[in-house]
Scaffold this motif. Structure first.
Motif, PDB file in Angstrom:
ATOM      1  N   ALA A  67       0.821  -1.208   0.000  1.00  0.00           N
ATOM      2  CA  ALA A  67       0.000   0.000   0.000  1.00  0.00           C
ATOM      3  C   ALA A  67       0.856   1.258   0.000  1.00  0.00           C
ATOM      4  CB  ALA A  67      -0.937  -0.012   1.204  1.00  0.00           C
ATOM      5  N   VAL A  68       1.908   1.281   0.813  1.00  0.00           N
ATOM      6  CA  VAL A  68       2.764   2.466   0.890  1.00  0.00           C
ATOM      7  C   VAL A  68       3.557   2.640  -0.401  1.00  0.00           C
ATOM      8  CG1 VAL A  68       4.722   3.517   2.094  1.00  0.00           C
ATOM      9  CG2 VAL A  68       2.868   2.474   3.408  1.00  0.00           C
ATOM     10  N   ARG A  69       4.041   1.552  -0.957  1.00  0.00           N
ATOM     11  CA  ARG A  69       4.787   1.652  -2.225  1.00  0.00           C
ATOM     12  C   ARG A  69       3.888   2.143  -3.353  1.00  0.00           C
ATOM     13  NH1 ARG A  69       9.689  -0.866  -3.100  1.00  0.00           N
ATOM     14  NH2 ARG A  69       8.994  -1.495  -5.187  1.00  0.00           N
ATOM     15  N   GLU A  70       2.653   1.669  -3.396  1.00  0.00           N
ATOM     16  CA  GLU A  70       1.724   2.132  -4.421  1.00  0.00           C
ATOM     17  C   GLU A  70       1.395   3.611  -4.225  1.00  0.00           C
ATOM     18  OE1 GLU A  70      -1.628  -0.477  -4.366  1.00  0.00           O
ATOM     19  OE2 GLU A  70      -0.580  -2.048  -5.513  1.00  0.00           O
ATOM     20  N   LEU A  71       1.250   4.016  -2.976  1.00  0.00           N
ATOM     21  CA  LEU A  71       1.014   5.433  -2.695  1.00  0.00           C
ATOM     22  C   LEU A  71       2.213   6.265  -3.127  1.00  0.00           C
ATOM     23  CD1 LEU A  71      -0.596   7.763  -1.417  1.00  0.00           C
ATOM     24  CD2 LEU A  71       0.479   7.160   0.770  1.00  0.00           C
ATOM     25  N   ARG A  72       3.416   5.772  -2.867  1.00  0.00           N
ATOM     26  CA  ARG A  72       4.624   6.524  -3.238  1.00  0.00           C
ATOM     27  C   ARG A  72       4.682   6.762  -4.748  1.00  0.00           C
ATOM     28  NH1 ARG A  72      10.302   3.808  -2.076  1.00  0.00           N
ATOM     29  NH2 ARG A  72       9.506   2.466  -3.721  1.00  0.00           N
ATOM     30  N   VAL A  73       4.330   5.769  -5.541  1.00  0.00           N
ATOM     31  CA  VAL A  73       4.308   5.957  -6.997  1.00  0.00           C
ATOM     32  C   VAL A  73       3.326   7.064  -7.364  1.00  0.00           C
ATOM     33  CG1 VAL A  73       3.795   4.883  -9.217  1.00  0.00           C
ATOM     34  CG2 VAL A  73       5.016   3.588  -7.473  1.00  0.00           C
ATOM     35  N   PRO A  98      -0.595   7.501 -15.183  1.00  0.00           N
ATOM     36  CA  PRO A  98      -1.469   8.572 -15.670  1.00  0.00           C
ATOM     37  C   PRO A  98      -1.954   9.386 -14.468  1.00  0.00           C
ATOM     38  CG  PRO A  98      -2.092   6.442 -16.622  1.00  0.00           C
ATOM     39  CD  PRO A  98      -1.082   6.153 -15.549  1.00  0.00           C
ATOM     40  N   SER A  99      -2.099  10.680 -14.637  1.00  0.00           N
ATOM     41  CA  SER A  99      -2.491  11.539 -13.513  1.00  0.00           C
ATOM     42  C   SER A  99      -3.801  11.093 -12.878  1.00  0.00           C
ATOM     43  CB  SER A  99      -2.618  12.992 -13.974  1.00  0.00           C
ATOM     44  OG  SER A  99      -1.343  13.547 -14.216  1.00  0.00           O
ATOM     45  N   THR A 100      -4.758  10.650 -13.706  1.00  0.00           N
ATOM     46  CA  THR A 100      -6.046  10.226 -13.157  1.00  0.00           C
ATOM     47  C   THR A 100      -5.888   9.016 -12.246  1.00  0.00           C
ATOM     48  OG1 THR A 100      -6.439   8.955 -15.187  1.00  0.00           O
ATOM     49  CG2 THR A 100      -7.444  11.155 -15.040  1.00  0.00           C
ATOM     50  N   GLU A 101      -5.001   8.092 -12.611  1.00  0.00           N
ATOM     51  CA  GLU A 101      -4.765   6.915 -11.771  1.00  0.00           C
ATOM     52  C   GLU A 101      -4.038   7.306 -10.488  1.00  0.00           C
ATOM     53  OE1 GLU A 101      -4.309   3.142 -10.080  1.00  0.00           O
ATOM     54  OE2 GLU A 101      -5.781   4.030 -11.446  1.00  0.00           O
ATOM     55  N   ALA A 102      -3.088   8.230 -10.598  1.00  0.00           N
ATOM     56  CA  ALA A 102      -2.371   8.688  -9.405  1.00  0.00           C
ATOM     57  C   ALA A 102      -3.342   9.351  -8.424  1.00  0.00           C
ATOM     58  CB  ALA A 102      -1.261   9.656  -9.796  1.00  0.00           C
ATOM     59  N   LEU A 103      -4.238  10.181  -8.931  1.00  0.00           N
ATOM     60  CA  LEU A 103      -5.231  10.834  -8.075  1.00  0.00           C
ATOM     61  C   LEU A 103      -6.177   9.811  -7.452  1.00  0.00           C
ATOM     62  CD1 LEU A 103      -6.022  13.938 -10.292  1.00  0.00           C
ATOM     63  CD2 LEU A 103      -4.986  13.976  -8.016  1.00  0.00           C
ATOM     64  N   ARG A 104      -6.625   8.846  -8.241  1.00  0.00           N
ATOM     65  CA  ARG A 104      -7.519   7.807  -7.714  1.00  0.00           C
ATOM     66  C   ARG A 104      -6.832   7.042  -6.593  1.00  0.00           C
ATOM     67  NH1 ARG A 104      -8.131   2.985  -7.015  1.00  0.00           N
ATOM     68  NH2 ARG A 104      -6.171   2.465  -8.043  1.00  0.00           N
ATOM     69  N   ARG A 105      -5.574   6.695  -6.815  1.00  0.00           N
ATOM     70  CA  ARG A 105      -4.833   5.917  -5.819  1.00  0.00           C
ATOM     71  C   ARG A 105      -4.612   6.727  -4.546  1.00  0.00           C
ATOM     72  NH1 ARG A 105       0.536   2.779  -7.811  1.00  0.00           N
ATOM     73  NH2 ARG A 105      -0.993   1.957  -9.290  1.00  0.00           N
ATOM     74  N   LEU A 106      -4.268   8.002  -4.701  1.00  0.00           N
ATOM     75  CA  LEU A 106      -4.051   8.867  -3.536  1.00  0.00           C
ATOM     76  C   LEU A 106      -5.336   9.031  -2.732  1.00  0.00           C
ATOM     77  CD1 LEU A 106      -2.313  10.890  -1.909  1.00  0.00           C
ATOM     78  CD2 LEU A 106      -3.017  12.641  -3.547  1.00  0.00           C
ATOM     79  N   ASN A 107      -6.431   9.328  -3.404  1.00  0.00           N
ATOM     80  CA  ASN A 107      -7.692   9.551  -2.704  1.00  0.00           C
ATOM     81  C   ASN A 107      -8.215   8.273  -2.051  1.00  0.00           C
ATOM     82  OD1 ASN A 107      -7.836  12.324  -3.268  1.00  0.00           O
ATOM     83  ND2 ASN A 107      -8.714  11.947  -5.286  1.00  0.00           N
ATOM     84  N   ALA A 108      -8.016   7.147  -2.701  1.00  0.00           N
ATOM     85  CA  ALA A 108      -8.439   5.875  -2.111  1.00  0.00           C
ATOM     86  C   ALA A 108      -7.655   5.580  -0.839  1.00  0.00           C
ATOM     87  CB  ALA A 108      -8.275   4.740  -3.124  1.00  0.00           C
ATOM     88  N   ALA A 109      -6.362   5.858  -0.874  1.00  0.00           N
ATOM     89  CA  ALA A 109      -5.538   5.629   0.324  1.00  0.00           C
ATOM     90  C   ALA A 109      -5.951   6.563   1.453  1.00  0.00           C
ATOM     91  CB  ALA A 109      -4.058   5.827  -0.015  1.00  0.00           C
ATOM     92  N   GLU A 139      -4.197   3.933  10.014  1.00  0.00           N
ATOM     93  CA  GLU A 139      -3.298   3.198   9.145  1.00  0.00           C
ATOM     94  C   GLU A 139      -2.238   4.153   8.614  1.00  0.00           C
ATOM     95  OE1 GLU A 139      -4.757   0.725   6.053  1.00  0.00           O
ATOM     96  OE2 GLU A 139      -6.471   0.046   7.210  1.00  0.00           O
ATOM     97  N   VAL A 140      -1.026   3.657   8.559  1.00  0.00           N
ATOM     98  CA  VAL A 140       0.086   4.491   8.105  1.00  0.00           C
ATOM     99  C   VAL A 140      -0.182   5.042   6.718  1.00  0.00           C
ATOM    100  CG1 VAL A 140       2.495   4.407   7.372  1.00  0.00           C
ATOM    101  CG2 VAL A 140       1.836   3.443   9.574  1.00  0.00           C
ATOM    102  N   VAL A 141      -0.670   4.232   5.817  1.00  0.00           N
ATOM    103  CA  VAL A 141      -0.876   4.702   4.451  1.00  0.00           C
ATOM    104  C   VAL A 141      -1.920   5.806   4.396  1.00  0.00           C
ATOM    105  CG1 VAL A 141      -2.639   2.990   3.800  1.00  0.00           C
ATOM    106  CG2 VAL A 141      -1.137   3.964   2.043  1.00  0.00           C
TER     107      VAL A 141
END
Length: 204
Positions: A67-73, A98-109, A139-141
């Motif tokens: 989870a943290v590694r995916e957030l870091r990306v 892609p920016s949309t995926e990065a935003l989705r991943r950040l907001n989900a975390a 959670e840390v993430v």
């Protein structure tokens, strides 16, 4: 990792930068990763007790590491977006989301751990409201993601730069108008490289 100039940097900015800087140059021209295994994440979290609450007994497992590694990306992808039209860190140029995926991943975390307001009121202080994870410890993430959201939405984002000194892959916050490098040693390496390049061109 605390050798950057960090005056006038909020806790959210510092924590987010420190997460991004777990990808760094290894001194031999390669890339090092401080979060390659659960032991690395455990050590990193314990080194950030001041900004990661309720983590004294934290021991990373594979799910937390992933989870943290995916957030870091996602964070480094959004850092690359933030420094445009400048170039991103050389460590990221070929592996940005892609920016949309990065935003989705950040907001989900950021939404992974529900929180409730908790009132603290020490005898000798004013009452303070803090958010506490419903599981007793956030959670840390989630904490990292919320710090990244706060930083990227703040004016500090406009000071974010990628360091392009030879072998450096860091991001940093620009502290003064003439700052080009994340630290003095990077500036020295860049000047030496420029000098050698000028000599090479004049000798041809």
């Amino acid at each position: 990792m605390r050798d950057l100039i960090t005056s006038h940097i909020t806790d959210d900015a510092r924590l987010t930068l420190d997460l991004a800087l777990t990808v760094r140059h290894d001194g031999d021209g390669g890339i090092a990763d401080d979060l390659t295994d659960t032991a690395g994440l455990t050590t990193w979290v314990h080194a950030h007790r001041d900004t990661l609450p309720d983590t004294d007994g934290f021991v990373a497992d594979e799910a937390a590491l992933t989870a943290v590694r995916e957030l870091r990306v996602a964070v480094r992808t959004l850092f690359a977006r933030a420094v445009r039209p400048g170039e991103p860190s050389p460590a990221d140029a070929a592996r940005l989301l892609p920016s949309t995926e990065a935003l989705r991943r950040l907001n989900a975390a950021a939404a992974r751990t529900p929180t409730v307001p908790v009132l603290d009121w020490a005898d000798d202080a004013e009452p303070v409201v803090r958010l506490q994870g419903l599981r007793g410890e956030g959670e840390v993430v989630t904490v990292l993601a919320r710090a990244a959201v706060a930083f990227l939405a703040s004016a500090d984002r406009e000071r974010l730069r990628a360091c392009h000194a030879p072998r450096c892959v860091r991001y940093f916050l620009k502290e003064h108008p003439r700052q080009e490098w994340c630290r003095p040693s990077c500036g020295n390496r860049a000047r030496v490289a420029r000098h050698h390049e000028r000599r090479k061109q004049t000798s041809q």
